[in-house]
Scaffold this motif. Structure first.
Motif, short mmCIF file in Angstrom:
data_model
loop_
_atom_site.label_atom_id
_atom_site.label_comp_id
_atom_site.label_asym_id
_atom_site.label_seq_id
_atom_site.Cartn_x
_atom_site.Cartn_y
_atom_site.Cartn_z
N THR A 8 41.65 32.23 45.19
CA THR A 8 40.20 32.42 45.21
C THR A 8 39.52 31.42 46.12
O THR A 8 38.33 31.21 46.04
N GLN A 145 28.03 35.11 49.52
CA GLN A 145 27.88 36.25 48.62
C GLN A 145 29.15 37.09 48.58
O GLN A 145 29.57 37.55 47.51
N THR A 148 31.72 35.27 46.59
CA THR A 148 31.41 35.38 45.16
C THR A 148 31.79 36.76 44.63
O THR A 148 32.34 36.89 43.53
N ALA A 149 31.48 37.80 45.43
CA ALA A 149 31.82 39.16 45.01
C ALA A 149 33.33 39.34 44.89
O ALA A 149 33.82 39.98 43.95
N ASP A 151 35.51 36.94 44.27
CA ASP A 151 35.94 36.18 43.09
C ASP A 151 35.66 36.98 41.82
O ASP A 151 36.48 37.01 40.90
N GLU A 152 34.49 37.61 41.78
CA GLU A 152 34.13 38.41 40.60
C GLU A 152 35.07 39.61 40.46
O GLU A 152 35.49 39.96 39.36
N ARG A 153 35.41 40.21 41.60
CA ARG A 153 36.33 41.34 41.57
C ARG A 153 37.70 40.90 41.05
O ARG A 153 38.32 41.60 40.23
N THR A 154 38.16 39.74 41.52
CA THR A 154 39.44 39.22 41.05
C THR A 154 39.40 38.95 39.55
O THR A 154 40.35 39.25 38.81
N ARG A 155 38.28 38.38 39.09
CA ARG A 155 38.14 38.09 37.66
C ARG A 155 38.18 39.37 36.84
O ARG A 155 38.84 39.44 35.79
N LEU A 156 37.48 40.41 37.32
CA LEU A 156 37.46 41.68 36.59
C LEU A 156 38.85 42.32 36.58
O LEU A 156 39.26 42.91 35.58
N GLN A 157 39.57 42.19 37.71
CA GLN A 157 40.93 42.73 37.75
C GLN A 157 41.82 42.02 36.73
O GLN A 157 42.63 42.66 36.04
N GLN A 159 40.83 40.64 33.99
CA GLN A 159 40.43 41.09 32.66
C GLN A 159 41.02 42.46 32.35
O GLN A 159 41.45 42.72 31.22
#
Length: 296
Positions: A8, A145, A148-149, A151-157, A159
């Motif tokens: 990340t 941005q 960040t997007a 990183d958020e996508r990686t976090r959701l994956q 999860q």
């Protein structure tokens, strides 16, 4: 060993860019990095030095030198944003003003270009530095941005992967719970048949009642396993912790005797009232007691 964890870290960032982005992180030190000294401040100094020392008759040289000043200004703007672009253009402009508008006689030469042209050049220095700096800041914000997007996508994956694993684990646990309930129902059926034949005044009756209660608790535990993937609300009731302690003592008494451990139950005379889940409190107390006996 190599890690499978997703990377990340910022995309496409060199060590120099990290310092620039944080410069935000390093304050004034960002303006004196070696790369900026070589690409911004030294070129401005050398260009102006040539300006001041070039004969006024060399008009084309002065014209070229005025244009060359745009390069370090642009570099500063792209590296340091609006503040860097304006700082470089301001230094270049202020240093160029004496050469452009004052006659320094024997100290240095003057720029032979028309006054209006030189004035417009100074305005353009600052305009280019400001616009390029704004564009650089906008690009940096866009990259932030995007980072960040991602990183958020990686976090959701991550999860989703964990949710999939929990779902699979829930299916396994549900299967085990079904297997447990089959013999459990047989035990409960047998207990219901045997129960009338154990008189209430017999000493064994107390242990038999403990056996029945634990069968009920095991059945409720199997139910919780069946709903493993779904959160179960606590069954809060008013309890007397003394009863929990007495029940615990009855459960572990036999095991304690086998281990040569003497149980000394000291309870207060007044009720110890709490509000909690009866089964979960009993399970926690039982786990603590068993761990304590294993440690002896």
């Amino acid at each position: 060993m190599a890690s499978d964890a997703p990377d990340t870290s910022p995309i496409g960032k060199t060590p120099a860019e990290e310092c620039v982005d944080a410069d935000r992180c390093h304050g004034w030190r960002s303006y004196v990095q070696p790369s900026l000294l070589l690409a911004v401040w030294l070129p401005i100094t050398l260009t102006l030095a040539l300006h001041y020392t070039t004969d006024p008759e060399q008009v084309w040289v002065h014209n070229v030198l005025r244009r060359v000043l745009y390069l370090p200004i642009l570099f500063a703007a792209f590296r340091l944003g609006l503040r860097g672009g304006l700082l470089a253009s301001a230094i270049a402009s202020l240093s160029y003003v004496p050469h452009a508008f004052f006659h320094l006689h024997h100290i240095a030469h003057s720029d032979p270009a028309p006054t209006l042209e030189k004035a417009l050049e100074i305005v353009l220095y600052n305009l280019v530095g400001g616009v390029a700096g704004l564009l650089s800041d906008a690009e940096r914000r866009r990259r932030t941005q995007l980072r960040t997007a991602l990183d958020e996508r990686t976090r959701l994956q991550d999860q989703l992967v964990r949710a999939g694993r929990l779902s699979a684990l829930g299916e396994v646990v549900a299967g085990i719970a079904h297997e447990i309930r089959t013999p459990l129902h047989a035990l409960r059926g047998t207990a219901e048949i045997v129960d009338p034949f154990i008189p209430k005044d017999r000493a064994e009756r107390r242990m038999w009642e403990i056996h029945l209660r634990e069968l009920e608790r095991l059945d409720r535990t199997a139910d919780r396993f069946l709903t493993f993937a779904k959160p179960r609300p606590l069954d809060l009731v008013d309890l007397d912790l003394r009863n929990v302690a007495r029940r615990l003592a009855d459960l572990i008494a036999t095991d304690a005797d086998k281990r040569g451990i003497t149980l000394d139950i000291v309870l207060p005379d007044t009720p110890v009232a709490v509000r909690g889940d009866r089964d979960q409190l009993a399970q926690v107390a039982l786990n603590l007691a068993l761990n304590a006996m294993k440690a002896v």
